[in-house]
Design a protein around this motif. Structure first.
Motif, short mmCIF file in Angstrom:
data_model
loop_
_atom_site.label_atom_id
_atom_site.label_comp_id
_atom_site.label_asym_id
_atom_site.label_seq_id
_atom_site.Cartn_x
_atom_site.Cartn_y
_atom_site.Cartn_z
N UNK A 80 47.00 44.11 39.34
CA UNK A 80 47.70 45.26 39.90
C UNK A 80 47.69 46.43 38.92
N UNK A 81 47.91 46.11 37.64
CA UNK A 81 47.85 47.16 36.62
C UNK A 81 46.47 47.81 36.64
N UNK B 44 44.51 47.94 39.17
CA UNK B 44 44.38 48.71 40.41
C UNK B 44 45.01 50.09 40.28
N UNK B 45 46.16 50.16 39.60
CA UNK B 45 46.81 51.46 39.40
C UNK B 45 45.90 52.37 38.58
N UNK C 169 42.92 53.48 40.53
CA UNK C 169 43.16 54.52 41.53
C UNK C 169 43.21 55.90 40.86
N UNK C 170 43.71 55.96 39.61
CA UNK C 170 43.68 57.25 38.91
C UNK C 170 42.22 57.64 38.61
N UNK D 73 39.53 56.72 40.23
CA UNK D 73 38.89 57.10 41.50
C UNK D 73 39.33 58.50 41.92
N UNK D 74 40.62 58.78 41.73
CA UNK D 74 41.14 60.11 42.06
C UNK D 74 40.34 61.18 41.31
N UNK E 148 36.63 61.31 42.54
CA UNK E 148 36.49 61.94 43.85
C UNK E 148 36.68 63.44 43.73
N UNK E 149 37.67 63.83 42.94
CA UNK E 149 38.01 65.23 42.78
C UNK E 149 36.84 66.00 42.18
N UNK F 142 31.82 60.12 41.88
CA UNK F 142 32.12 58.74 42.22
C UNK F 142 30.86 57.88 42.22
N UNK F 143 29.78 58.45 42.77
CA UNK F 143 28.55 57.65 42.84
C UNK F 143 28.03 57.32 41.45
N UNK G 274 30.12 54.61 39.97
CA UNK G 274 29.72 53.31 40.51
C UNK G 274 28.45 52.82 39.82
#
Lengths: 346, 328
Positions: free
Chosen positions: B155-156, B158-159, B162-163, B165-166, B169-170, B174-175, B178
């Protein structure tokens, strides 16, 4: 059959492990809130969220804005209901409230399906396919995956939580690494289209699919409502449930199919929203201290929908569409989860 | 444990270590002589064509990098498992890897032109921060539960992801994030992998302190009782793990499950004594990753598949098999 051989003699049954957080935890003496009060409060929060979302800062054509927003609201409510109900049922099945169906690798599988499709057909061709077919194929693959998994080892894993959790992590990792390879091969322009498919988005949802998903989820809910008392017994764990006369293994085997559908349909509709179900269901257990399904299913569904609406609202109005709702849910959900475990286990 | 049993186990341990190390040497030699362009031993000695250049600039560095990364990622996993007394804790299930990724994502935005060394330092610092946060969390939970502990780590992770990825994406990378995440040695040439020697050194240091990690894993009271500085040992171990995770993530990418599979496999073979376990973990880690990379280079010869994908699939299947077998 396989379930009976699942508990090896010699090692203690996983359910008896005192540190596992059981759904059937006795209610805390301090907070004795009536479930009805909580249902009323969460219902009100949902209505407020709906009202604000529908009316906030409308510019231009009123009817157009209202129609667009209503569609988004419906999508978010369906997704929230499906994922939250699936999470509650999964907790019932496994007797453990910190697990989520996402852990068996369904989100990663969805990402893999989308990436492979875009790489194979080309992004524009794939996106031009009939949306109903894309939806049906994704749902079918995800449900089929759960059934295969069930046949191979999930049935035993239900009584063997470490196996279930680790198996899920490993499967998710396998799908992710395959998807990463495919993503690497995709043309960057095509990836921009794929990117839209990888993160849940409520902005453009096909109306027909919305109706289909609504019907499927409603049928699922009706099933849950019909057997809610049996589910309450199942949640007590295998030995207790069987001694109370429930056909534990048969119910669980059907439950996994229902869970698969309830996760697959919202995911295929809008994309993965990891942790939403986990977050909403655990908030519900905290608030109500109840594990009865006629309490937990409606409240966690409403809570999940409210959370999604709030995330979407913050995104649209405050962050100016800077990111995706699933990223906000993942961020907040992960933190809340950690806090919950910190408070629970001590 | 009677002395006779102990001797028997030790002999078994040495035999396994011997065969794993021999396998690693054989695979190392095979690895050197595989590639899209031919560079046979005779050509290298006679310095015919580009053979010697290929050998010195590309083949040898690649094989060395694989050995260093394969062995030390596996050792890092083993240290984490010893310190937390949990078989399922590894850099990928403790937030370490994701923290390193977040560090790299931030550097990419803040100073995209920065040197690789700088990126590595940032990734390592982030990895350390993430790992220490994880340690702090599980100590507060005081649970030794086999699922709860890695689940907190996941979970840690994942948090933090998500930052990351944010950010990705911004800023529309992202590609590439990856692509860069999958472990891959195809870009390893002389001048681009040398920092992995630091990772190798971290592995050696870990071996020297192996007994202390085992003691600290038993718990604070016990370790203090036998005269061990508990906090320093935990932090020291996690610093080593973070150095390995931070540097390998930047230089190589991620090798899924490697810190999880190899130590579990090794402890199935020889039990949990760290000092006996770590050399075997290192040898199996090196041999396994060499084998994976050889497969990655030959499966679609002359094109390559990233070794991270090969390991992600084959390693995942192996691990599932082990898991199911060990529990039935």
């Amino acid at each position: 059959m396989a379930a009976t051989s699942g508990t090896p003699t010699g090692s203690p049954a996983p359910g008896s492990d005192p540190v596992l957080i059981d759904v059937e935890q006795p209610p805390g003496p301090a907070s004795e809130r009536s479930p009805n009060t909580v249902l009323l409060a969460v219902g009100l929060a949902y209505l407020v969220a709906v009202a604000v979302f529908m009316t906030y800062d409308i510019q231009g054509s009123l009817s157009f804005a209202l129609e667009l927003r209503a569609k988004k609201l419906l999508a978010m409510t369906l997704v929230g209901t499906g994922l939250a109900t699936a999470a509650v049922l999964f907790h019932t099945m496994t007797g453990n409230r910190i697990l989520t169906p996402v852990l068996i690798g369904l989100d990663s599988l969805y990402i893999l399906i989308q990436s492979v499709s875009v790489a194979f057909f080309g992004a524009l061709t794939f996106v031009s396919f009939d949306e109903r077919i894309r939806f049906a194929v994704a749902v079918a693959i995800m449900v089929a995956f759960v059934l295969v998994l069930d046949a191979i080892f999930l049935r035993r894993a239900v009584t063997d939580l470490p196996l279930l959790v680790l198996g899920g992590i490993v499967l998710g990792g396998m799908f992710t690494s395959l998807a990463a390879l495919v993503i690497r091969l995709i043309d960057p322009n095509e990836f921009l289209i794929l990117e839209d498919l990888l993160f849940a988005s409520f902005t453009l949802v096909n109306e027909e699919l919305l109706v289909i998903s609504g019907v499927v989820i409603a049928v699922g809910l009706a099933l849950v409502a019909r057997v809610r008392r049996t589910l309450d017994v199942i949640a007590l764990g295998r030995p207790t449930a069987i001694s109370l006369g429930a056909d534990y293994d048969r119910v669980n085997r059907r439950l996994i199919v229902l869970i698969a559908v309830l996760v697959a349909v919202p995911t295929a509709l809008v994309g993965p929203v990891t942790f939403l179900g986990l977050l909403a269901s655990n908030a519900t257990y905290e608030l109500t201290r109840s594990f009865r399904h006629h309490v937990t299913v409606p409240i966690s569904s409403l809570a999940a929908a409210t959370l999604l609406i709030a995330a979407q609202f913050v995104l649209e109005e405050l962050l100016d569409f800077a990111t995706r709702p699933s990223i906000i849910v993942g961020f907040v959900g992960g933190i809340v989860f950690i806090v919950l475990v910190l408070r629970e286990v001590r | 444990m009677t002395p006779a049993v102990a001797t028997g186990e030790r002999r078994r341990g040495s035999r396994i270590l011997g065969s794993a190390a021999a396998l690693a040497v054989v695979l190392f030699v095979v690895s050197i002589f595989i590639g899209a362009s031919s560079a046979s031993l005779a050509d290298v000695i006679r310095d015919e064509g580009a053979a010697r250049t290929i050998f010195v600039e590309s083949r040898l560095p690649r094989s060395i990098a694989i050995v260093l990364a394969g062995a030390s990622i596996a050792v890092a996993g083993a240290i984490m498992q010893a310190l937390t007394q949990n078989r399922f804790v590894a850099p990928s299930t403790a937030g370490t890897t994701e923290a390193a990724i977040l560090g790299v994502a931030l550097v990419t935005v803040v100073s995209p032109a920065s040197a690789v060394g700088y990126k590595m330092v940032v990734a390592t610092v982030f990895a350390l921060g993430g790992t220490l946060l994880f340690v702090w969390l599980i100590q507060r939970v005081r649970s030794r539960d086999i699922i709860v502990v890695p689940l907190i780590g996941i979970m840690l992770g994942a948090v933090m992801q998500s930052i990351a990825w944010f950010i990705a994406l911004r800023f529309s990378f992202l590609q590439s994030l990856y692509a860069w995440l999958i472990g891959d040695f195809s870009g390893t040439i002389a001048g681009r992998y040398e920092l992995l020697y630091v990772v190798g050194a971290a592995g050696v240091i870990a071996y020297v302190f192996a007994d202390r990690f085992t003691l600290a894993g038993v718990g604070r009271d016990f370790s203090v009782n036998v005269g061990l500085n508990y906090d320093r040992t935990i932090v020291g171990g996690m610093v080593l793990v973070s150095i390995v995770a931070g540097i390998t993530v930047v230089v190589v990418g991620t090798i899924p499950f490697w810190g999880l599979i190899v130590p579990n496999l090794a402890s199935l073979l020889v039990g949990d004594n760290q000092r006996r376990l770590l050399p075997i973990v290192a040898a199996v880690g090196a041999a396994g990753l060499l084998a994976g990379d050889i497969l990655a280079r030959t499966i679609r010869y002359p094109a390559e598949v990233p070794v991270g994908t090969i390991i992600g699939v084959l390693g995942g299947l192996t691990f599932l098999y082990l898991l199911i077998r060990s529990r039935s």
